[in-house]
Motif scaffolding. Structure first.
Motif, PDB file in Angstrom:
ATOM      1  N   GLN A   1       4.743  -6.030  -5.995  1.00 37.41           N
ATOM      2  CA  GLN A   1       5.801  -5.090  -5.666  1.00 37.41           C
ATOM      3  C   GLN A   1       5.224  -3.723  -5.279  1.00 37.41           C
ATOM      4  O   GLN A   1       5.703  -3.072  -4.347  1.00 37.41           O
ATOM      5  CB  GLN A   1       6.757  -4.937  -6.849  1.00 37.41           C
ATOM      6  N   TYR A   2       4.178  -3.302  -6.004  1.00 39.90           N
ATOM      7  CA  TYR A   2       3.551  -2.010  -5.703  1.00 39.90           C
ATOM      8  C   TYR A   2       2.977  -2.017  -4.287  1.00 39.90           C
ATOM      9  O   TYR A   2       3.120  -1.043  -3.536  1.00 39.90           O
ATOM     10  CB  TYR A   2       2.452  -1.706  -6.721  1.00 39.90           C
TER      11      TYR A   2
ATOM     12  N   ASN B   1       5.763  -1.617  -1.877  1.00 38.32           N
ATOM     13  CA  ASN B   1       6.262  -0.238  -1.881  1.00 38.32           C
ATOM     14  C   ASN B   1       5.300   0.693  -1.151  1.00 38.32           C
ATOM     15  O   ASN B   1       5.716   1.589  -0.403  1.00 38.32           O
ATOM     16  CB  ASN B   1       6.461   0.253  -3.311  1.00 38.32           C
TER      17      ASN B   1
ATOM     18  N   GLN C   1       6.104   2.772   2.196  1.00 37.74           N
ATOM     19  CA  GLN C   1       5.985   4.228   2.221  1.00 37.74           C
ATOM     20  C   GLN C   1       5.046   4.688   3.341  1.00 37.74           C
ATOM     21  O   GLN C   1       5.308   5.695   4.008  1.00 37.74           O
ATOM     22  CB  GLN C   1       5.473   4.749   0.877  1.00 37.74           C
TER      23      GLN C   1
END
Length: 510
Positions: free
Chosen positions: A256-257, A260, A264
């Motif tokens: 998930q990181y 993300n 970004q």
């Protein structure tokens, strides 16, 4: 209410940012581990918690009156003191009360002063030391020193006469006996054998207070922790549950990181492209400035760090010398007297074997005898002509004021600078790390530096004494592969069965 809380910690080591708003909270009686790759800052974070160094930003708050004990990687104690006296120093106040009690009883018996008053004071002291379990101290101390593998003859020697590993165990024994509300333990299993690691895991599992430990020994962590703090991407994530729960949940969080971060980065690029295109246009400059302001306040995610970075251990092989490169017959090892019954075994071509047994039984003494560092007490051993030994010793003393670059150059002065940097880089000591003093590096980075020495000169017989100490999992995996691919003979001493399972041809247990 937390008994220890670190909030929004930021800290830079030279030009390297270790933490970006890293937070950690330890509650009463929690059994916690702090995990992360080599060089991520685990030991430094413990130093911050105890106040040895100060954070650049953020706060560290201990609950009022909470007591702690700290076992770090660089022990600093008075080495002239006898080991057992150092351990019993935990109970100095009780021994002083006993001395005072006996003095009062003697005064009362001799008729000095007020008999009833003296007797009353002595009785109160007697009750205090009884309630503190004073007369069971010997049994209590013995239970812990035995569990950690500290025999009486070692305990009756000055600390300076003990090996680094034995001193570490003495310090750990004292720390456990202090029974503080928080234990801070940095790599407590490094100098323990498999049986002692098992004992320590069981002891910590039942420990009635809180602890926070750093360790790369997964099997050990599985047995004693119920909270894992993962130090990754310059921040700390808390996982409530056992170590296996952390491993499974971390994979979900890591994926998930990465999503993300990628999202970004796309957003930032899109905004920067708009700003670059419109900032000079009168009709859209205001919108561009607005977007630039928004970007300036954006909390930018750190690039995901792959576990352990790139590590490529490799030990070059020279040549075979025969079918039985080492033969041992009725060998007696020890110093003043033999430690074991006569030892006999033969190492055959390309054999990979482990020497196992509790600490102090003689594993390292056998290795030092085979290396010719100490004489045998009888029997015989013979290496075939042409044997070229590569040796990694757990107690080898090196000058930590040297940089990794300087350390390699001191052993291989003929190597050019580019070759030294390349060698260290392959072993996971990259770029600026190679030029920092080793006393500023993590234990894992120092281990990689020492293993890099074996990566330069071809050998045909490796002797490795606890080479996995301080290494993270990716480095251990690389070491496993390097040993597996090595075509020569290998003698391994290790307490980590997780590491050597499936690697060896056979084991020799003392």
């Amino acid at each position: 209410m937390a008994i220890l809380e670190a909030t929004d910690i930021e800290f830079n080591y030279g030009d390297k940012e270790l933490y970006a708003k890293a937070s950690l909270k330890v509650n009463p009686k929690e059994h916690c581990a702090l995990v992360g790759i080599n060089g991520s800052g685990k030991s430094t974070f413990l130093s911050l918690l105890v106040g040895d160094i100060r954070p650049d930003k953020g706060k560290i708050l201990w609950q009022d009156h909470v007591t702690y004990s700290y076992l770090d990687q660089q022990l600093k104690v008075d080495t002239d003191i006898i080991a057992i006296e150092f351990i019993y120093g935990v109970y100095a106040d009780l021994f002083e009360k006993e001395r005072r009690m006996e003095e009062l009883f003697n005064q009362a018996a001799s008729g000095e002063g007020n008999y009833e008053k003296l007797l009353d004071k002595a009785s109160r002291l007697s009750e205090e030391i009884n309630n503190a379990g004073f007369y069971a101290l010997q049994e209590k101390v013995g239970r812990i020193t035995n569990g950690l593998g500290l025999p009486p003859y070692e305990l009756n020697r000055p600390l300076k006469k003990l090996s680094g590993g034995e001193r570490a165990k003495v310090f750990l024994a004292k720390l456990l006996l202090e029974e503080k509300e928080v234990l801070l333990l940095d790599e407590p299993t490094n100098f323990l054998d498999a049986k002692q690691v098992e004992w320590l895991a069981a002891y910590l599992k039942d420990y009635p207070q809180a602890f926070l430990l750093v360790s790369h020994d997964r099997e050990f962590l599985r047995k004693c922790v119920d909270v894992v703090f993962a130090l990754e991407n310059k921040t700390i994530t808390r996982y409530k549950g056992d170590f296996d729960h952390y491993l499974s949940q971390r994979e979900i969080d890591r994926a998930q990181y990465e999503k993300n971060y990628a999202a970004q980065q796309r957003y930032i690029k899109k905004e920067e492209d708009f700003i670059a295109k419109h900032i000079v246009r009168a009709t859209s400059a205001k919108a561009a400035k607005s977007r630039r302001t928004r970007l300036s306040h954006l909390e930018v995610l750190s690039a995901p760090v792959k576990e352990g970075g790139e590590v490529h251990f490799h030990f070059p092989f020279s040549h075979h010398v025969g079918m039985k490169p080492l033969k041992i017959e009725n060998l007696l090892i020890g110093y003043d007297h033999p430690l074991l019954e006569p030892i006999s075994f033969t190492v055959r071509q390309s054999d990979k074997l482990a020497i196992l047994g509790r600490n102090g039984v003689g594993k390292t003494t056998l290795i030092r005898t085979l290396l010719g560092e100490i004489p045998s007490l009888g029997g015989d051993y013979e290496f075939l002509n042409g044997i070229q030994i590569g040796y990694y010793g757990q107690d080898t003393i090196i000058d930590l004021n040297l940089t990794p670059f300087e350390y390699v150059k001191s052993i291989y002065p003929e190597l050019d600078n580019t070759h030294v940097r390349s060698l260290l880089g392959r072993f996971g000591v990259k770029a600026e790390l190679a030029m920092r003093k080793m006393n500023e590096l993590s234990g894992g980075e120092i281990t990689k530096t020492r293993l890099a020495i074996l990566g330069q000169k071809p050998t045909n017989f490796l002797i490795l004494d606890e080479p996995t100490n301080h290494l993270d999992q990716k480095a251990k995996d690389s070491l496993f592969k390097a040993i597996e691919e090595y075509d020569g003979e290998v003698i391994l001493v290790s307490h980590e069965r997780d590491f050597y399972d499936g690697l060896l041809d056979y084991e020799i247990r003392f």
